[in-house]
Design a protein around this motif. Structure first.
Motif, PDB file in Angstrom:
ATOM      1  N   GLU A  42     -18.536 -11.395  14.684  1.00 22.17           N
ATOM      2  CA  GLU A  42     -18.140 -10.267  15.529  1.00 22.17           C
ATOM      3  C   GLU A  42     -16.813 -10.511  16.248  1.00 22.17           C
ATOM      4  OE1 GLU A  42     -19.653  -7.404  15.539  1.00 22.17           O
ATOM      5  OE2 GLU A  42     -21.241  -8.091  14.188  1.00 22.17           O
TER       6      GLU A  42
ATOM      7  N   PHE B 110     -23.347 -15.319  14.355  1.00 24.06           N
ATOM      8  CA  PHE B 110     -23.255 -13.894  14.665  1.00 24.06           C
ATOM      9  C   PHE B 110     -22.010 -13.584  15.494  1.00 24.06           C
ATOM     10  CE2 PHE B 110     -24.107 -10.717  18.000  1.00 24.06           C
ATOM     11  CZ  PHE B 110     -24.142  -9.576  17.205  1.00 24.06           C
TER      12      PHE B 110
ATOM     13  N   ARG C 221     -32.227  -8.783  14.832  1.00 23.55           N
ATOM     14  CA  ARG C 221     -31.501  -9.030  13.583  1.00 23.55           C
ATOM     15  C   ARG C 221     -31.041 -10.482  13.499  1.00 23.55           C
ATOM     16  NH1 ARG C 221     -28.959  -4.092  14.709  1.00 23.55           N
ATOM     17  NH2 ARG C 221     -26.975  -5.139  15.170  1.00 23.55           N
TER      18      ARG C 221
ATOM     19  N   THR D  91     -30.229  -5.934  18.197  1.00 27.10           N
ATOM     20  CA  THR D  91     -29.312  -6.960  17.688  1.00 27.10           C
ATOM     21  C   THR D  91     -29.966  -8.331  17.729  1.00 27.10           C
ATOM     22  OG1 THR D  91     -27.450  -5.647  18.524  1.00 27.10           O
ATOM     23  CG2 THR D  91     -26.995  -7.942  17.920  1.00 27.10           C
TER      24      THR D  91
ATOM     25  N   GLY E 299     -27.243  -7.847  21.904  1.00 28.81           N
ATOM     26  CA  GLY E 299     -26.289  -6.744  21.840  1.00 28.81           C
ATOM     27  C   GLY E 299     -25.560  -6.546  23.153  1.00 28.81           C
TER      28      GLY E 299
ATOM     29  N   ASP F 208     -33.409  -7.214  22.013  1.00 27.74           N
ATOM     30  CA  ASP F 208     -32.957  -5.893  21.621  1.00 27.74           C
ATOM     31  C   ASP F 208     -32.814  -5.853  20.096  1.00 27.74           C
ATOM     32  OD1 ASP F 208     -30.618  -7.316  21.147  1.00 27.74           O
ATOM     33  OD2 ASP F 208     -29.540  -6.489  22.862  1.00 27.74           O
TER      34      ASP F 208
END
Length: 269
Positions: free
Chosen positions: A118, A114, A94, A91, A57, A89
Motif C-alpha cells: 500500500e 500489506f 483480509r 482489511t 484499514g 475490520d
C-alpha cells in the motif's frame, strides 16, 4: 525531512522513537491502540489517531492522511487481547487470511507485506534508538557469581532456541534447569511463573533476539518495570543480548537493580 508513520503499542518506546525522529527533523504521524498506547504519545508526535486492535484499514487510512511515506512498529500489544477484544475490520480480516500459522512473526510479516503493497513500508526503527540498545558487560554495581554467569549463558542459548520456534524471547533458569519459557503471556508473567517454581529465589532471567530476527519489529525490550517484576519474584540476574535488546530508561533501571541487589548483564550474541 521525511514523514514517518508510527504504529504504536504500549510502553515508552513509541514516545522515545517519536522524540528522536523529530529531533532529527522528521514529522511523525502516529496510530495508537486503545487500552495499550500511553496517551502521553500525543504530545510527542505531529498527529495522532486512535484505533482498536485489528482495525488495519483505519491504520492505513491514518498513515495516508498524515502523508507517511514509511512506517515503524514499536511497543507491546498484550497478546491475549487477540483472543478477547480484537475488532478486526474488513482489511484486517483480509490480512489475517494470508497467515497460515498465526505466530508473532508471521502476523507481523503479513502486516508489513500489506503496508509495503500500500506504499507505506515498515522500516527498521533502530537507527533512531541506537543509544537505547543494551551495552555489553555488567551494567550496575553487583557482579554475578560464576554459577550465575553459567546460567545466563545457558539461558540465552535456550532463549534463542525458543526464538527459532517463534514462541518468545525470555526464559527463566536456575542451576541449568529451565523453569519457565515465554509464550503468549509475555515477559513479566514468565518471570513470575519462574519465581513460583524457584521458591528459594536466586534465579536468572535471560532475554535474546530470535535467530534471523526481523529488525523492523518485535525486538526484545526491558526496563525499570522488568527489574521490579524480577525483584518481586525473587530473581537475582537479568541477562540480555547486548547490542540488540532495547533498554528503556537505563539509568533508572540500573538504580533500581542496584537497590534490589539484582545483577544486570549485557552479553554479546
Amino acid at each position: 525531512m521525511a514523514t514517518i508513520g508510527l504504529i504504536a503499542g504500549g510502553g515508552r518506546f513509541p514516545i522515545l522513537f517519536a522524540e528522536s525522529a523529530r529531533r532529527a527533523g522528521h514529522r511523525v504521524v502516529a496510530v495508537a491502540h486503545r487500552s495499550e498506547t500511553d496517551p502521553a504519545l500525543e504530545g510527542a508526535v505531529d498527529a495522532l489517531t486512535w484505533v482498536k486492535l485489528g482495525q488495519v484499514g483505519h491504520i492505513l487510512d491514518a498513515l495516508r492522511a498524515g502523508g507517511a511515506t514509511q512506517s515503524v512498529m514499536l511497543g507491546a500489544i498484550t497478546k491475549k487481547r487477540f483472543f478477547t477484544d480484537a475488532m478486526l475490520d474488513a482489511t484486517g480480516l483480509r490480512v489475517l487470511a494470508r497467515v497460515g500459522i498465526r505466530s508473532d512473526d508471521n502476523l507481523l510479516r503479513a502486516m508489513a507485506r500489506f503496508l509495503e503493497e500500500e506504499g507505506v513500508p515498515i522500516t527498521d526503527p533502530t537507527p533512531y534508538l541506537r543509544d537505547r540498545l543494551a551495552p555489553e558487560g555488567v551494567l550496575g554495581r553487583h557482579q554475578p557469581t560464576d554459577e550465575e554467569r553459567a546460567d545466563a549463558a545457558y539461558g540465552l542459548e535456550l532463549a534463542r532456541g525458543i526464538g527459532r520456534l517463534d514462541l518468545g524471547q525470555t526464559v527463566v533458569v536456575k542451576e541449568r534447569v529451565a523453569l519457565a519459557v515465554e509464550a503468549l503471556e509475555g515477559t513479566d508473567a514468565c518471570i513470575r511463573r519462574g519465581g513460583e517454581l524457584a521458591r528459594s529465589g536466586g534465579f536468572v532471567v535471560a532475554k535474546a533476539v530470535k535467530p534471523n530476527q526481523d529488525r523492523r519489529f518485535d525486538l526484545p525490550a526491558v526496563g525499570p518495570d522488568t527489574v521490579d517484576t524480577l525483584r518481586e519474584a525473587g530473581g537475582r540476574v537479568l541477562a540480555v543480548e547486548a547490542g540488540a535488546t532495547l533498554v528503556m530508561d537505563l539509568e533508572r533501571m540500573v538504580a533500581r537493580a542496584d537497590k534490589a541487589r539484582i545483577v544486570l548483564m549485557g552479553i554479546a550474541g
